[in-house]
Scaffold this motif. Structure first.
Motif, mmCIF file in Angstrom:
data_model
loop_
_atom_site.group_PDB
_atom_site.id
_atom_site.type_symbol
_atom_site.label_atom_id
_atom_site.label_comp_id
_atom_site.label_asym_id
_atom_site.label_seq_id
_atom_site.Cartn_x
_atom_site.Cartn_y
_atom_site.Cartn_z
ATOM 1 N N ALA A 26 40.823 40.627 51.652
ATOM 2 C CA ALA A 26 41.407 40.633 50.298
ATOM 3 C C ALA A 26 40.716 41.715 49.481
ATOM 4 N N ILE A 27 41.497 42.396 48.664
ATOM 5 C CA ILE A 27 40.939 43.529 47.898
ATOM 6 C C ILE A 27 40.204 43.053 46.652
ATOM 7 N N HIS A 28 40.791 42.072 45.955
ATOM 8 C CA HIS A 28 40.222 41.681 44.653
ATOM 9 C C HIS A 28 39.420 40.398 44.754
ATOM 10 N N MET A 29 38.586 40.283 45.766
ATOM 11 C CA MET A 29 37.839 39.042 45.941
ATOM 12 C C MET A 29 36.404 39.353 46.349
ATOM 13 N N ILE A 30 35.479 38.790 45.569
ATOM 14 C CA ILE A 30 34.060 38.932 45.923
ATOM 15 C C ILE A 30 33.770 37.886 47.009
ATOM 16 N N ASN A 31 32.895 38.169 47.930
ATOM 17 C CA ASN A 31 32.552 37.245 49.023
ATOM 18 C C ASN A 31 33.791 36.820 49.814
ATOM 19 N N ASN A 32 34.555 37.759 50.224
ATOM 20 C CA ASN A 32 35.798 37.540 50.936
ATOM 21 C C ASN A 32 35.576 36.794 52.239
#
Ligand code: FAD
Ligand code: NAD
Length: 476
Positions: free
Chosen positions: A470-476
């Motif tokens: 995922a592009i807009h996710m921290i700790n994907n």
């Protein structure tokens, strides 16, 4: 041609029966559609439960009550200042009535324009090709059909501990008709009706307590989603009491006392109105003559195969009166399938890909299997999730509660289930339904371009997240 002889006779003009009639007519067949719906004022209208007392009036009130609630609680966040927001329930109810009238008249017009003979009255199946119709004046006539489709729908289930009583203890239809906002509203059952109608009246000002016999909240919904819904609805002020078994009701002059047991301890709840919504039962009252030959299962549903054929070769049954989820669109697809099969065409319903929507705020939707079901099946799977908090459109709408969760098979990337809680979840699920219907893989979803900024990007990101991308996710 004998004026009482048709290629197809349909009994019931709800969302299962009227589309079956229309499709049969489109297929060049002669069709009669018999319906006995009675409104509260005794008048007749087409569309069955869905249009008259279910999907449509409930969604109209959900829309109006949400506007009222948001204008009071959220508009100021947008810098929209309204000095005083008032409620005119009479206007709100009249608007609902108008919409229902327009849509039910629309069904009548559709039947007519397709050449379907719409007959008002009670249909009674005499044998595999004969139906006796009794009209409102008690006049009887026989009609004959090469094929007969039963689409008689369902009724609210009664609860012996809480019998209906005038306007004090009501079913879902009664709860759509309140002329005043009850100060204290009790609801028995935290199923779809309980949550939707509980939300309507809570938004309009009622203090709502929902009593649910089970210990699990929304057991048919994926656990992560159910937890989020529970948290959101409780945050809005809905008092949902699980493991609460109702044991009785006492009717007062203007109120009702409900007795219920939690953990072996008895409690009383005093309310001004009580809604009983503990499920629906298939409706076949007065439908079958001695020689009808149609079989029922032990819960009263008409037994059918995957193509909706009953044990009698010329008799078919569709919608709420047969197995499967009690949903309007499921009945519609069955009706279209049967009308096509009767005409000798291809027809099939994808029973594994039926979308469900709960129109609370935030909305809930799903298609396919929950994670618990996938786990139980033993398939190796992966999960992608994406929160609406990180979706720019949801943020701009100030509706960023919730998430999208996608479950896919490890081996072939096939999509097994999609679960959404968040803004317009009921609209967003259509993409997942189409993807599953076309056997798209997670990779297909990942490689599909989604417009920016839209809520649909959350589904795209959930698909990416299934592979940790995922592009807009921290700790994907
Ligand atoms: P029905 O809609 O019940 O229609 C059956 C018709 O047959 C009726 O008109 C009845 O009078 C007639 N009939 C019965 N017996 C006879 C007879 N012997 N002779 C002649 N006529 C007969 N589903 C959704 O998908 N989305 C929603 O948002 C939704 N919201 C709902 C909200 C509420 C409050 C309720 C109660 C239900 C809701 N549902 C919803 C469920 C949906 O209404 C039903 O699944 C749907 O109406 C079933 O369609 P049907 O055609 O099988 O039966
Ligand atoms: P439901 O089956 O969804 O929920 C009934 C709830 O009542 C369950 O949680 C059950 O555990 C509980 N219950 C049963 N007996 C109880 C008791 N004695 N005390 C306390 N709780 C009890 O049924 P419903 O909410 O009445 O809805 C009926 C049908 O209409 C459903 O099948 C649903 O699919 C359909 N519907 C769909 C929508 C939608 O699609 N948005 C909206 C409304 C209704």
């Amino acid at each position: 041609m004998n004026e009482n002889k048709y290629d197809v006779i349909v009994i019931g003009a709800g969302p299962a029966g009227y589309p079956a009639s229309i499709r049969a007519a489109q297929n060049g067949l002669t069709v009669a559609c018999i319906d006995e719906w009675k409104n509260r004022d005794g008048s007749h209208s087409y569309g069955g439960t869905c249009l008259n007392a279910g999907c449509i009036p409930s969604k109209v009130l959900l829309e109006s009550s949400e506007l009222y609630f948001r204008s009071k609680s959220e508009f100021k966040e947008h810098g929209v200042v309204i000095d005083k927001v008032g409620l005119d329930l009479g206007v709100m109810q009249a608007r609902k009535g108008n919409i229902v009238r327009q849509l039910t008249r629309g069904i009548e017009a559709l039947l007519k324009s397709n050449g379907v003979e719409a007959i008002r009255g009670h249909g009674h199946l005499i044998d595999g090709t004969t139906v006796e119709v009794t009209d409102a004046e008690g006049k009887r006539k026989m009609v004959h059909g090469d094929n007969i489709i039963l689409a008689t729908g369902s009724m609210p289930m009664a609860l012996p501990e809480a019998p209906l009583h005038n306007s004090l203890v009501v079913d879902s239809w009664g709860a759509l008709e309140f002329e005043e906002v009850p100060e204290r509203l009790g609801v028995i059952g935290s199923g779809v009706v309980g949550l939707e109608l509980g939300s309507v009246w809570q938004r309009l000002g009622s203090k709502v307590v929902i009593l649910e016999a089970l210990g699990d909240f929304l057991p048919m919904v994926d656990l992560d989603v159910a937890r989020e819904v529970h948290r959101s609805l409780r945050g809005q002020g809905l008092d949902i009491r699980l493991d609460a078994r109702v044991t009785g009701t006492a009717i007062g002059e203007n109120d009702v006392t409900v007795t219920y047991i939690v953990d072996g301890e008895s409690h009383n709840l005093e309310v001004d109105r009580l809604v009983v919504c503990v499920g629906r039962r298939p409706f076949t009252d007065g439908l079958f003559g001695e020689n009808a030959g149609v079989e029922l299962d032990n819960r009263g549903f008409i037994c059918v195969d995957n193509s909706c054929r009953t044990a009698v070769p010329t008799v078919w049954a569709i919608g709420d009166v047969v197995r499967g989820p009690m949903l309007a669109h499921k009945g519609t697809e069955e009706g279209v399938m049967v009308a096509d099969l009767i005409a000798g065409k291809f027809g099939e319903v994808s029973y594994k890909i039926i979308p469900s929507v709960i129109y609370t705020s935030p909305e809930v939707s799903w298609v396919g299997e929950t994670e618990a079901e996938v786990k139980a099946s033993g398939i190796a799977y992966k999960v992608g999730t994406f929160p609406f908090l990180a979706n720019s459109r949801a943020k701009s709408m100030d509706q960023s509660k919730g998430l999208v969760k996608l479950i896919a098979a490890q081996d072939d990337n096939g999509i097994l289930g999609v679960h959404i809680v968040g803004p317009l979840a009921g609209e967003l699920i259509a993409e997942a339904v189409l993807a599953m219907e076309f056997s798209a893989s997670v990779e297909d979803l990942q490689r599909t371009m989604h417009a920016h900024p839209t809520l649909s990007e959350a589904l795209h990101e959930a698909a990416l997240s299934a592979d940790g991308n995922a592009i807009h996710m921290i700790n994907n």
